[in-house]
Design a protein around this motif. Structure first.
Motif, PDB file in Angstrom:
ATOM      1  N   LYS A   1      87.095  69.426  58.032  1.00 51.35           N
ATOM      2  CA  LYS A   1      85.875  69.852  58.741  1.00 51.35           C
ATOM      3  C   LYS A   1      85.157  70.958  57.964  1.00 51.35           C
ATOM      4  O   LYS A   1      83.929  70.939  57.815  1.00 51.35           O
TER       5      LYS A   1
ATOM      6  N   GLN B   1      80.020  59.451  63.183  1.00 49.60           N
ATOM      7  CA  GLN B   1      79.412  60.681  62.678  1.00 49.60           C
ATOM      8  C   GLN B   1      78.438  61.283  63.692  1.00 49.60           C
ATOM      9  O   GLN B   1      78.362  62.508  63.838  1.00 49.60           O
TER      10      GLN B   1
ATOM     11  N   SER C   1      90.053  69.198  49.739  1.00 50.88           N
ATOM     12  CA  SER C   1      89.403  69.926  50.830  1.00 50.88           C
ATOM     13  C   SER C   1      90.116  71.243  51.103  1.00 50.88           C
ATOM     14  O   SER C   1      89.498  72.245  51.455  1.00 50.88           O
TER      15      SER C   1
ATOM     16  N   ALA D   1      84.155  64.082  56.243  1.00 50.34           N
ATOM     17  CA  ALA D   1      83.792  63.903  57.665  1.00 50.34           C
ATOM     18  C   ALA D   1      84.437  62.673  58.268  1.00 50.34           C
ATOM     19  O   ALA D   1      84.411  62.491  59.481  1.00 50.34           O
TER      20      ALA D   1
ATOM     21  N   ALA E   1      80.613  64.948  51.393  1.00 55.10           N
ATOM     22  CA  ALA E   1      80.671  65.450  52.776  1.00 55.10           C
ATOM     23  C   ALA E   1      81.149  64.337  53.707  1.00 55.10           C
ATOM     24  O   ALA E   1      81.976  64.548  54.593  1.00 55.10           O
TER      25      ALA E   1
ATOM     26  N   HIS F   1      83.502  69.291  54.933  1.00 55.40           N
ATOM     27  CA  HIS F   1      82.351  68.479  55.330  1.00 55.40           C
ATOM     28  C   HIS F   1      81.114  69.368  55.495  1.00 55.40           C
ATOM     29  O   HIS F   1      80.043  69.090  54.939  1.00 55.40           O
TER      30      HIS F   1
END
Lengths: 270, 642
Positions: A193, B170, A244, A169, A165, A196
């Motif tokens: 996205k 993040q 992805s 990300a 993830a 993730h």
């Protein structure tokens, strides 16, 4: 390695820049030539543009507009195509982290803005990437209103899933993927996205809706279709993998089958 | 000390410290859910504080407008924070608690922060982690699936949560995604590429802002019921810092000129581990996360002018100066202490590299102990960044580092509600002065930004909206017109100077004055010298700067000029603040006030207060107000990391 090399010789370089100039959206653009006689190999590419701009001001000319901010490769603001490649010749490197030591005395370098229908040029090397924000607002989130969260460790995530993830990300939203794609598709950005959040338990409740909504939004913004050139992955400064995209296509297909929504024709997922 | 002036009422609740926030929340007025949509909140800045505040207020049902200077709210400078975020979860079972995080933060700030605020921050820290996990932030995990922790920045417990070396990215993307969800739902209106240039104050209350649209050059007025400034710190007053290029003081400075007091502007943080300056073209400095200090040993050669390359220098010829001076904390002493120790060695002539302004940060022993793979797993992206910038391979050659400006603890004065001295004007995150005192601990900035935005302002804003009469205002009101005119006149004036020097050259010169005289070490005479230099430079700026005038619309040089003009005013206030505080504390080191061993020496008798400055006009002396600090729970002591 004997001597730390950024102390090593200050051999100055002569660099010729062929830079895209455009006064504004819907204005004609042209390539302008500038010569810099004294470029240090330790400068970053953007610092070289700073030097150029200082010279332009001294000559009473308008400076070259370009987006930049953190200059550490994390904010995603830079958006230069250097010698035909988004972010330039170094793999896994944003333009701000590209240093002039990768060039030689006498080189000529072409600098253009990211090109994509969905990224209109605002001025010179600066483009409008707000399409990416609109794609995120269509579904690139977990709906978790402030205050409603359970204890952090109530949601266990296997380490390999968390790591994958995080790989996805790491996208900085620069748009190099779309700029590098022959179809100007934003597939890698959207897929990063989607992947993730799909890899995490928190992302499951909205997983299929998310893929569907983001792909629709991408289409509406005027990005092209993915036809598996994988230029996006080559240009991505953060090494986001096209795996992805496969993951997203699966979610998209599942949601498509379940919800049978009205898709605009020519949707980019094939 | 004179009694606290009424406008500096911190509004801290009384009673046992652990119950104060609960009690305060209970006493705050609530707004009926159906009425919330009638209130319009303006949020300026979309870093951790702004994005989390905007998302949370929209979740509650308020109408929110958000303004950011970047092309996308996702690029705010919180994105660049590397190391981590603290919380008192005590998952590692190593003795952490809210009390300990509170204690460490008050002590780390060298007893110049409010106890009530810091305690609340420690209490909220745990909720922040929960919220971020729920939003999908991919924190590092243990093999069992639980959240991983590490020790960070001098803490003796492992309370730092992280996402590789990209924790700020993040967390920001998490807060940004929560905000963008509400943009999609229509509760938030988003305005990117806007620079706030004024706060509009009507009948003494902040009721709007004036922005410049950075694409078209148009001036835009926005009216609302509250204004939240979440616009970050002013570290770029030094020109070279780890801040992003767009970071500036303008929004808070313009608010200051409209009546918001500025608190402790001289409290700046110099981060010990940054990549050293390499040339005169240098545009910014790059931080190497202090998490690296967990596995690195910092040293200089024992011999001046040591000719051998670092890896050929045996241990007996190395001075591991942090371990030598601070045996119990060693390489993990707080940032201010580590920075000064590096400066001391370099000033004494032991520095390395061509400039002599660097020390080694060496991973040799950790690589021998744990293997290169383990180090790569922990710090791979940082090593890669270092190699890109310097062309050195830190797996084999020690990194060279030097301190650099990184964070500003000072900011607009706020009370316990995060409200400034202008009612209705709230200040969040690095832009306020609130929780870090004179030195911020590592992994605490992200915590504070998100605490302010997620879990403090959503409650405290209710006190303002429900407690004050807020008659309808419109962007066509005279106050907005006046504000826009003053903003426009300032920009027109900059465009009309037509001098010879570039804006960047002024900024660099200002930065050098500040670094030399208001940086890691400060003296009364140096500060007085700097003040004159700043005044002269400011005069020259307004007579001799040169901005390309060919574009009235998108003009990045004009943007920079406006920010430098504000830095040139603000810098003088910083100097004044550093001058009046003749003690040393935290990152503020007055050479006149040190112990026999060269450590910072506080003077609690005279300086246990927040310095809050009131603007009296450019070129006029500002008025100093003092908010006394009381310590009921953590007894001030000389910080010792020996």
């Amino acid at each position: 390695m004997s001597a730390p090399s950024h102390d090593a010789g200050s051999g100055r370089m002569r660099i010729t820049l062929k830079i895209w100039r455009q006064e504004g959206p819907n204005r004609p653009g042209k390539v302008e030539t500038h010569f810099l006689p004294d470029v240090s190999p330790h400068m970053s590419f953007l610092e070289m543009l700073d030097v150029l701009n200082e010279r332009l001001i001294a000559s009473g000319l308008d400076t070259v507009a370009f987006d930049h901010d953190c200059r550490e490769g994390i904010c995603g603001a830079c958006s230069l195509v250097i010698d035909g490649r988004a972010h330039g010749p170094e793999a896994l490197t944003t333009a701000c982290q590209l240093h002039m030591r990768h060039y030689s005395d006498g080189d000529t370098i072409h600098v253009e803005p990211f090109r994509a229908n969905a990224f209109p040029v605002l001025k010179d090397l600066m483009v409008d990437r707000s399409a990416f924000d609109r794609i995120i607002s269509a579904g690139g989130f977990v709906s978790s209103p402030t205050g409603s969260a359970p204890d952090g460790n109530a949601i266990l995530v296997p380490k390999p899933d968390a790591d994958r993830a995080m790989d996805a990300a790491a996208c900085i939203g620069c748009g190099a993927c779309a700029a590098a794609c022959p179809n100007a598709s934003a597939m890698l950005f959207v897929a990063a996205k989607v992947a993730h959040l799909a890899l995490l338990p928190q992302g499951q409740p909205e997983r299929e809706r998310r893929a569907l909504a983001m792909v629709h939004a991408m289409d509406e913004e005027g990005f092209g279709s993915c036809t598996n050139h994988f230029e996006c992955m080559a240009a991505c400064p953060k090494g986001i993998s096209v795996e992805s995209i496969a993951r997203m296509n699966r979610d998209f297909a599942l949601s498509f089958l379940k919800e049978a929504p009205d898709l605009p024709t020519g949707s980019s997922v094939g | 000390m004179s009694p606290t002036p009424p406008q500096l009422d911190s509004k801290c609740p009384s009673g046992p410290i652990s119950e104060r926030w609960d009690k305060h929340r209970f006493e705050l007025k609530l707004i009926n859910p159906a009425n919330r949509r009638k209130f319009h909140v303006l949020v300026v800045g979309t870093g951790l504080a702004g994005a989390s505040a905007a998302a949370s207020l929209a979740d509650l049902g308020y109408r929110v407008s958000v303004f950011c200077i970047q092309d996308s709210p996702r690029r705010a400078h919180s994105i660049a924070a590397q190391g981590g975020i603290n919380a008192a979860k005590n998952y590692p079972n190593d003795g952490d608690s809210v009390q300990r995080l509170f204690y460490d933060t008050v002590k780390g700030g060298d007893f110049r922060a409010r106890e009530s605020n810091v305690y609340r921050l420690a209490q909220i820290s745990n909720q922040i982690i929960d919220q971020c996990v729920a939003l999908g932030v991919p924190f590092a995990r243990e093999y069992g699936g639980g959240l991983a922790n590490r020790s960070f920045g001098g803490a003796q417990v492992s309370r730092t949560f992280y996402a590789r070396g990209q924790t700020g990215q993040q967390l920001l993307l998490g807060a940004y995604s929560a905000m963008m969800r509400q943009v999609g739902s229509g509760r938030i209106a988003l305005y990117a590429r806007r620079e706030m240039l004024d706060v509009v104050v009507i009948d003494g209350v902040a009721r709007g802002i004036v922005c410049r649209n950075l694409v078209t050059g148009a001036y835009e007025r926005s009216a609302g019921d509250a204004v939240l400034l979440c616009t970050g710190g002013y570290g770029n007053v030094f020109y070279l810092s780890t801040n992003a290029k767009a970071c500036n003081v303008t929004a808070v400075w313009r608010a200051h000129k409209r009546g918001a007091y500025f608190a402790n502007p001289c409290f700046t943080q110099i981060h010990p581990t940054c990549i050293p300056v390499s040339g005169s073209y240098q545009s910014k400095l790059t931080l190497m996360s202090e998490s690296l200090r967990n596995d690195a040993r910092v040293w200089v050669p024992k011999q001046k002018g040591e000719p051998r390359p670092p890896h050929n220098i045996p241990d007996e010829d190395r001075d591991y100066f942090l371990e030598r001076r601070y045996p119990s904390f060693g390489n993990l002493v707080p940032r201010d202490v580590a920075s000064r120790a590096a400066k001391e060695r370099c000033d004494a002539g032991f520095g390395v590299g061509t400039t002599g302004l660097a020390v080694y940060m060496d991973f040799r022993d950790a690589i021998r102990r744990d293997g290169e793979g383990a180090i790569r797993q922990k710090y791979g992206n940082l090593f890669q960044m270092y190699a890109k910038i310097t062309a050195d391979d830190p797996y084999h050659v020690p990194m060279r580092i030097y301190p650099a400006v990184h964070y500003t603890m000072g900011g607009l004065w706020v009370d316990y509600n995060l409200e400034s001295t202008v009612p209705g004007l709230f200040v969040l995150g690095e832009a306020n002065f609130s929780d870090h005192g004179a030195n911020r601990l590592g992994a605490s900035a992200l915590m504070q930004g998100l605490a302010d935005g997620f879990f403090i302002v959503p409650y405290t804003i209710g006190g303002h909206l429900a407690g004050r009469k807020l008659p309808a205002v419109s962007p066509t009101d005279k106050a907005f017109e006046d504000s826009e005119r003053s903003v426009r006149e300032r920009i027109d004036r900059i465009l009309s100077i037509g001098g010879k020097r570039t804006v960047d050259s002024f900024h660099r010169e200002l930065g050098k004055i500040m670094w030399d005289h208001c940086g890691m070490a400060r003296t009364g005479s140096g500060l007085a010298f700097a003040k004159q230099g700043i005044q002269a430079l400011r005069s020259e700026f307004w007579e001799n700067s040169r901005v390309p005038t060919s574009s009235a619309g998108l003009n990045q040089n004009l943007e920079h000029a406006g920010r430098v003009a504000d830095f040139l005013e603000f810098a003088e206030l910083m100097i004044d603040d550093a001058s009046q505080r003749s003690e040393s504390c935290g990152g503020h080191f007055r050479e006149e006030s040190q112990t026999d061993e060269g450590e910072a020496k506080r003077d609690d008798e005279r300086f246990s207060y927040v310095a809050a400055w009131q603007h009296e006009g450019v070129g006029k002396e500002s008025t100093l107000h003092r908010e006394p600090l009381a310590f009921e729970y953590v007894r001030p002591s000389q910080r010792s990391y020996k």
